[in-house]
Design an enzyme around this catalytic site. Structure first.
Site, PDB file in Angstrom:
ATOM      1  N   SER A 138      35.248  36.243  42.974  1.00  0.00           N
ATOM      2  CA  SER A 138      34.812  37.422  42.216  1.00  0.00           C
ATOM      3  C   SER A 138      33.773  37.013  41.188  1.00  0.00           C
ATOM      4  O   SER A 138      33.779  35.868  40.713  1.00  0.00           O
ATOM      5  CB  SER A 138      36.011  38.061  41.498  1.00  0.00           C
ATOM      6  OG  SER A 138      35.598  39.034  40.558  1.00  0.00           O
ATOM      7  N   TYR A 151      43.710  38.221  35.903  1.00  0.00           N
ATOM      8  CA  TYR A 151      42.921  38.383  37.127  1.00  0.00           C
ATOM      9  C   TYR A 151      41.661  37.524  37.069  1.00  0.00           C
ATOM     10  O   TYR A 151      41.355  36.776  38.013  1.00  0.00           O
ATOM     11  CB  TYR A 151      42.537  39.852  37.315  1.00  0.00           C
ATOM     12  CG  TYR A 151      41.574  40.085  38.454  1.00  0.00           C
ATOM     13  CD1 TYR A 151      42.035  40.190  39.760  1.00  0.00           C
ATOM     14  CD2 TYR A 151      40.202  40.185  38.226  1.00  0.00           C
ATOM     15  CE1 TYR A 151      41.152  40.388  40.810  1.00  0.00           C
ATOM     16  CE2 TYR A 151      39.313  40.391  39.267  1.00  0.00           C
ATOM     17  CZ  TYR A 151      39.791  40.486  40.554  1.00  0.00           C
ATOM     18  OH  TYR A 151      38.907  40.674  41.595  1.00  0.00           O
TER      19      TYR A 151
END
EC number: 1.1.1.1
Length: 254
Positions: A138, A151
């Protein structure tokens, strides 16, 4: 890598970005696409089969949080059937900073364990043929969304792991690169929880900024697969594909 006639394993190939990427892969004509996912979706599998009947699409239930030994057993079944596997895509991910342990287990440990398991079949030190790994990380691995620090940290860890895999390629024969999507319109980002509720509107605030569709992301994902560049850190953001140059601040010198 030319996708045509290749054997590909796609972990979480039925998710938001995953399913559109599976569609684009099938269009490119691999010999086999093996999808490992936690929840079976017969309609999605049927759609992929209909998209290109020449491609053999198979599904196995798989939870990335199982021990390495369990993953190895599943991979042995797949390797016994296919004989060779060219590409492993690790795509499992969750976004919910309420679930601290599961976020780390899925986003980081699961990627490490699945990779570790496939090394039993690929590692050239064991007589294996080598292979290619594409890890979905990500852009939060570059710079965190600080309202979801768990996260973001899990994705930074997955990115660091992938960078190390690439450097180990001369030893293992296994190359690797990371796929780092920006904010993409999936169910993942429509509603999620910030850590300790530091920002209850984090999902809403994110979606106020420019995003990309899952199709745009998937099309660029396939371009990255075709480029097949060991060590590449691909940013897939706003419908564009860009190779990121990692800034080195320290070196172990070993």
């Amino acid at each position: 890598m030319v996708i045509a006639n290749k054997n590909i394993i796609f972990v979480a190939g039925l998710g938001g970005i995953g399913f559109d990427t599976s569609r684009e892969i099938v269009k490119s004509g691999p010999k086999n696409l093996v999808i490992l996912d936690r929840i079976e979706n017969p309609a999605a599998i049927a759609e992929l089969k209909a998209l290109n009947p020449k491609v053999i699409v198979t599904f196995y239930p798989y939870d990335v949080t199982v021990p390495v030994a369990e993953t190895t057993k599943l991979l042995k079944i797949i390797f016994d059937k296919l004989k060779t596997v060219d590409l492993l895509i690790n795509g499992a991910g969750i976004l919910d900073d309420y679930q601290i342990e599961r976020t780390i287990a899925v986003n980081f440990t699961g990627t490490v364990n699945t990779t570790t398991a496939i090394m039993s079949f690929w590692d050239k030190r064991k007589g294996g043929p080598g292979g290619v790994i594409a890890n979905i990380c990500s852009v939060t691995g570059f710079n965190a969304i600080y309202q979801v620090p768990v996260y973001s940290a899990s994705k930074a860890a997955a990115l660091s792991f992938t960078n190390s895999l690439a450097k180990l390629a001369p030893i293992t024969g296994v190359t690797a690169y990371s796929i780092n999507p920006g904010i993409t319109k999936t169910t993942l980002v429509h509603k999620f929880n910030s850590w300790l509720d530091v920002e209850p509107r984090v999902a809403e605030l994110l979606l106020e900024h420019p995003t990309q569709t899952t199709l745009q992301c998937a099309q660029n994902f396939v371009k990255a697969i075709e480029a097949n560049q060991n060590g590449a850190i691909w940013k897939l953001d706003l419908g564009r594909l860009e190779a990121i140059e990692w800034t080195k601040h320290w070196d172990s010198h070993i």
